[in-house]
Design a protein around this motif. Structure first.
Motif, mmCIF file in Angstrom:
data_model
loop_
_atom_site.group_PDB
_atom_site.id
_atom_site.type_symbol
_atom_site.label_atom_id
_atom_site.label_comp_id
_atom_site.label_asym_id
_atom_site.label_seq_id
_atom_site.Cartn_x
_atom_site.Cartn_y
_atom_site.Cartn_z
ATOM 1 N N PHE A 166 63.747 8.626 -8.825
ATOM 2 C CA PHE A 166 65.044 8.910 -8.210
ATOM 3 C C PHE A 166 66.151 8.146 -8.925
ATOM 4 C CE2 PHE A 166 62.448 10.299 -4.573
ATOM 5 C CZ PHE A 166 63.114 11.467 -4.244
ATOM 6 N N ALA A 226 66.768 9.700 -12.260
ATOM 7 C CA ALA A 226 67.441 10.993 -12.114
ATOM 8 C C ALA A 226 68.944 10.814 -11.993
ATOM 9 C CB ALA A 226 66.892 11.731 -10.900
ATOM 10 N N ARG A 227 69.374 9.937 -11.091
ATOM 11 C CA ARG A 227 70.821 9.763 -10.912
ATOM 12 C C ARG A 227 71.448 9.098 -12.135
ATOM 13 N NH1 ARG A 227 68.473 6.487 -6.763
ATOM 14 N NH2 ARG A 227 68.795 4.245 -7.088
ATOM 15 N N ALA A 271 67.773 17.128 -5.985
ATOM 16 C CA ALA A 271 66.433 17.580 -6.352
ATOM 17 C C ALA A 271 65.883 18.459 -5.241
ATOM 18 C CB ALA A 271 65.508 16.388 -6.594
ATOM 19 N N THR A 311 69.572 12.331 -4.700
ATOM 20 C CA THR A 311 68.717 11.415 -5.459
ATOM 21 C C THR A 311 69.089 9.953 -5.218
ATOM 22 O OG1 THR A 311 70.123 11.691 -7.419
ATOM 23 C CG2 THR A 311 68.173 13.103 -7.256
#
Length: 381
Positions: free
Chosen positions: A101, A104-105, A112, A131
């Motif tokens: 997570f 991802a950010r 997501a 996220t």
């Protein structure tokens, strides 16, 4: 109040705005445009002409359910004991503390759409989440977003090992049909005010039968794609074509059906037979045929932060650049049923925004300067 000024703003809802401004209040976009007025006491981020886009949306992954750097203890995405498990809910297995997570950010992915894997014919309910956060209940954009179903090698392989059905494509389709038939009967009775004995599996399928959410069909091979469409039409259900690896080989037929395609993960090796025809041509061919497309990572197959690279490779193979941006913003949001919240920079939508120092689908040496989720700066590069 947070203000982003002097940006090259890709709203994904209209023309690109040069030297534009975004005003954010209470986690939402309050204004987007040029020469906007704002209070002197606002927090101002001057991005000095850098690219500003909506936060990217990955419309199909397993983040939080298939955790990073861990084996059995963190593998909560496939319940390999029963081929029919519609009652399973992604939100009961997502671990927000998973490092994926954060990555991802940091990579510009702010939403997501995550859920069960493809071991089972019916795998369970997907969720769309932000996220950022430490409690999944507070991260949810929409739940459920779709009901996962799977065709082809994966369910065949899992249950062949257990010496139980399904071990053929016929049995996969047969089990799905049988369950949908019983779920329809159950749902029709409830909709007509009749009493029924509660059945958790059929009850979980009610949003599908009522066309509130689509079937989310894992299908790589052309014949599996057609089987999924055939069954959806038999029961008059909505469906998305996830992976759609051989979609470019049957684009003329898929154009007649008009169902959205979520293409990927295309980068990497062909790990099984049904991937033998995968190609970065697929997004372009399907887009040119008139289909709405999204590009996905299937994380953790590919990390979520590789989403810009996947789009870039599709653009390099001929996909129009703006269509590439749509495939991970507004298209992905619309396909997932969350475009009222995310996917474009419009007044009233969640302030999920990314500032890039360079165009992330045209180069690999870009940098995420800011990731903003719900109006809060959650990463600064």
């Amino acid at each position: 109040m947070l203000v982003i000024k002097n940006g090259l703003i890709y709203t994904m809802a209209g023309e690109i705005i040069e030297n534009g401004t975004i005003i954010i209040e209470n986690g939402k976009i309050a204004a987007v445009g040029k020469d906007l007025e704002f209070p002197n006491d606002a927090r101002i981020i001057d991005v000095e002409g850098q690219m500003v886009t909506p936060g990217f949306v990955d419309a199909h992954c397993h983040i939080g359910l298939h955790e990073d750097a861990i084996r059995f203890e963190g593998q909560d995405y496939n319940e390999r004991t029963d081929p029919i498990t519609p009652e399973l809910r992604a939100i009961d297995a997502i671990n927000p503390m998973d490092l994926l997570f954060q990555e991802a950010r940091e990579g510009g992915v702010t939403t997501a759409v995550t859920g069960p894997g493809s071991a089972n014919v019916i795998g369970g309910q997907f969720a769309a989440v932000k996220t950022v956060g430490n409690r999944v209940d507070n991260m949810i954009i929409k739940f459920p977003t779709a009901m996962k179903i799977a065709f082809g090698e994966n369910p065949k392989f899992v249950y062949n090992e257990q010496k139980k059905s399904p071990v053929t494509r016929m049995a996969v389709a047969g089990l799905l049909r049988e369950t949908l038939f019983k779920a329809k009967e159950y749902n029709d009775k409830l909709n007509n005010g009749e009493k029924v004995d509660f059945n958790m599996k059929y009850d979980a399928l009610r949003p599908v039968m009522n066309k509130e959410i689509p079937l989310k069909s894992h299908a790589h091979r052309a014949d599996d794609i057609f089987t999924s469409l055939r069954i959806a039409k038999e029961f008059d259900l909505d469906i998305t074509l996830d992976h759609c690896t051989e979609g470019h080989l049957i684009a003329d037929e898929l154009a007649k059906e008009g169902k959205p395609a979520l293409v990927g993960p295309t980068f990497g090796s062909r790990t099984k037979f049904e991937l033998k025809n995968k190609s970065f041509d697929t997004p372009r061919v399907l887009n040119e045929a008139g289909l709405k497309i999204a590009i996905i990572t299937d994380a953790p197959v590919l990390p979520l932060q590789s989403l810009p690279m996947c789009v870039g490779l599709a653009v390099n193979a001929g996909l129009d650049e703006m269509e590439g941006f749509k495939a991970v913003t507004i298209n992905a949001a619309e396909i997932s049923g969350i475009a009222d919240r995310v996917g474009s920079l419009e007044v009233g939508k969640d302030a999920d925004i990314v500032v890039w120092d360079k165009n992330p689908i045209r180069t690999i040496d870009y940098k995420v300067m800011y990731t903003i989720i719900d109006g809060e700066v959650v990463y600064e590069g």
